[in-house]
Design a protein around this motif. Structure first.
Motif: not given
Length: 394
Positions: A120-121, A195-196, A94, A96-98, A101, A118
Motif C-alpha cells: 500500500e505504500k 517507511s515502506v 500510496a 496517504r498510506a505512508n 511520503e 508494504d
C-alpha cells in the motif's frame, strides 16, 4: 534527422498499448530542419535511435517505460498502462498510506525486495523516467511532504537514461518548489526508505505489484485498452481524431497543441499560490528573444511553433510582428532551429510570475522587403541579389 515522410512513418511503428504516438505534434515532422532528438537520446531500450542523421524506430524493442513521453516537449509520445491518471491515483493513495511520503520505485528494486515491502505504500514503475512534473506538482498541491524516487544509476543497466531523465525532473522540481516556497521535497535515492517496510508477514501483493508493470499477455493488453476506453467514456471525453498529415491552417500556421501535462503543471502551481517573481531555469519553459536588426520578418517561428507560444499579429495601422507567451513555450527549440537569419534565441530562463499571469511579450518587426506570400517573390529577390532589374519571367 529523418526526412519528413520517414519521421512520420517511423514514429507510427512504435504505436502500442504502452505508447500512443501523435506524429503531428513532433517538431521534426512539422519542420525537417528541427533538430530535436530527445526521445531517441532518452530511450532506455534503444527502440528509438538516430544514426547517420536519420531516425530509426524498432517497435519490438519498446518496453513501455514511458521515458520518451517524459522528455518529449510536445507530448508527441504519450505513455499508457499506467496512464497519467492511473499513476497519479496510485501514487496519491500510496502517499496517504505512508503518512504523506510518496515512494515510487524501479520495478527491479521492488521485485528484489519482494515480501519485505508494504504494497500500500510504494508504487513500482518500469523505469523512473516515467515520472514527470505534472505528477510531482500534483503531489505537492495535494500536500505530500516528500517524494522519493528509488533507483540506481548503474551504467550496466539499460535504463540508465531513464534514471538521468528522472534526475532532470528532480532538478526542475527543486526550482519550482523553491520559487513557490512549497515544503514538498523530491529526491532520488538508491534504497527504499524504511517507511515502506512490511509490518507483518503478509508481504508484497503480487497482483498489485504487477499492475504497474508492462503486461506481456494479450488478454492484459486488451484489458488495458478497454479500461482506458471505459474511463474516457465515463468522463465524456471525445476521441481525438487527428489528421494523417500536418496541414496549414487559414492563418498560415500549422495546428497548435498545448500538452495536457503542461496545463496540469500550471494548474497545480496555481493551486500552490503565488511564486517569488524570480528567474527559473528548468527543462520545461523557454523565453524567446529576437534581434530586430537581424530578423527578416518572415515569422516562420510563429508558423511552426507547436503550441502557439509564438503567434503573429498584423495591426490595422500596418504594424506587424509576433507575440510570445512563455507559459506555453515547451522548449522544443523548433523556432531557434528554423530561423533563417539566426535572429531568434531561445533561453531556458523564464520569470516564475510570467508562467501563471499570462504575460505576453510583443515583438514588433519591420515590414518584410518582399511579400513572402507572392508567387513572384523569387523574381524580386534575384533582381536585388544580381543588382539587375532586367530579369523577367517566361
Amino acid at each position: 534527422m529523418a526526412p519528413l515522410a520517414n519521421a512520420f512513418e517511423l514514429f507510427e511503428k512504435i504505436q502500442s498499448a504502452d505508447i500512443s504516438v501523435h506524429p503531428q505534434r513532433c517538431v521534426v515532422v512539422r519542420n525537417r530542419r528541427a533538430t530535436c532528438s530527445k526521445c531517441a537520446d532518452a530511450c532506455t531500450s534503444g527502440a528509438i535511435s538516430v544514426r547517420d542523421n536519420e531516425l530509426f524506430v524498432a517497435g519490438e524493442q519498446c518496453i513501455g517505460c514511458g521515458t520518451c513521453a517524459t522528455v518529449c516537449p510536445t507530448c508527441a509520445l504519450e505513455a499508457h498502462r499506467p496512464n497519467d491518471v492511473q499513476l497519479a491515483t496510485a501514487v496519491l493513495a500510496a502517499a496517504r498510506a505512508n503518512g504523506g511520503e510518496a515512494v515510487i520505485a524501479c520495478r527491479r528494486l521492488v521485485e528484489a525486495a519482494a515480501d519485505a515491502l508494504d504494497a500500500e505504500k510504494v508504487v513500482a514503475v518500469e523505469c523512473l523516467g516515467r515520472v514527470e512534473e505534472s505528477l510531482l506538482t500534483a503531489l505537492a498541491a495535494a500536500g505530500a511532504r516528500r517524494v522519493v524516487l528509488v533507483g540506481r544509476e548503474c551504467e550496466a543497466c539499460e535504463h540508465v537514461a531513464g534514471f538521468r531523465a528522472a534526475g532532470a525532473v528532480c532538478s526542475t522540481m527543486a526550482e519550482l518548489m523553491s520559487a513557490w516556497q512549497c515544503p514538498t521535497t523530491v529526491e532520488l535515492a538508491e534504497k527504499l526508505p524504511s517507511s515502506v517496510r512490511a509490518a507483518g508477514p503478509k508481504g508484497y501483493d503480487e497482483s498489485r505489484r504487477n499492475f504497474f508493470f508492462r503486461a506481456q499477455e494479450g488478454a492484459r493488453l486488451v484489458a488495458g485498452v478497454a479500461a482506458e476506453a471505459a474511463v474516457r467514456e465515463a468522463v465524456g471525453a471525445p476521441e481525438e481524431a487527428e489528421p494523417p498529415l500536418v496541414k496549414v491552417m487559414d492563418d498560415g500556421t500549422l495546428p497548435h497543441f498545448v500538452p495536457d501535462r503542461r496545463e496540469r503543471i500550471l494548474d497545480n502551481l496555481s493551486a500552490l499560490g503565488e511564486p517569488e517573481d524570480r528567474l527559473l531555469m528548468t527543462r520545461l519553459w523557454g523565453h524567446v528573444v529576437i534581434d530586430a536588426e537581424t530578423c527578416n520578418s518572415c515569422r516562420m517561428c510563429a508558423t511552426f511553433c507547436p503550441t502557439a507560444a509564438i503567434t503573429k499579429f498584423d495591426d490595422d495601422d500596418g504594424t506587424i510582428g509576433i507575440d510570445h507567451y512563455p507559459g506555453d513555450c515547451v522548449l522544443c527549440r523548433c523556432c531557434e532551429d528554423i530561423c533563417p537569419t539566426g535572429a531568434l534565441t531561445l533561453y531556458d530562463e523564464v520569470f516564475a510570475g510570467d508562467l501563471l499571469s499570462g504575460t505576453v511579450e510583443r515583438n514588433e518587426m519591420k515590414p518584410p522587403k518582399y511579400d513572402l506570400t507572392s508567387p513572384k517573390k523569387s523574381l524580386f529577390m534575384f533582381r536585388d541579389i544580381l543588382d539587375c532589374p532586367d530579369i523577367y519571367e517566361r
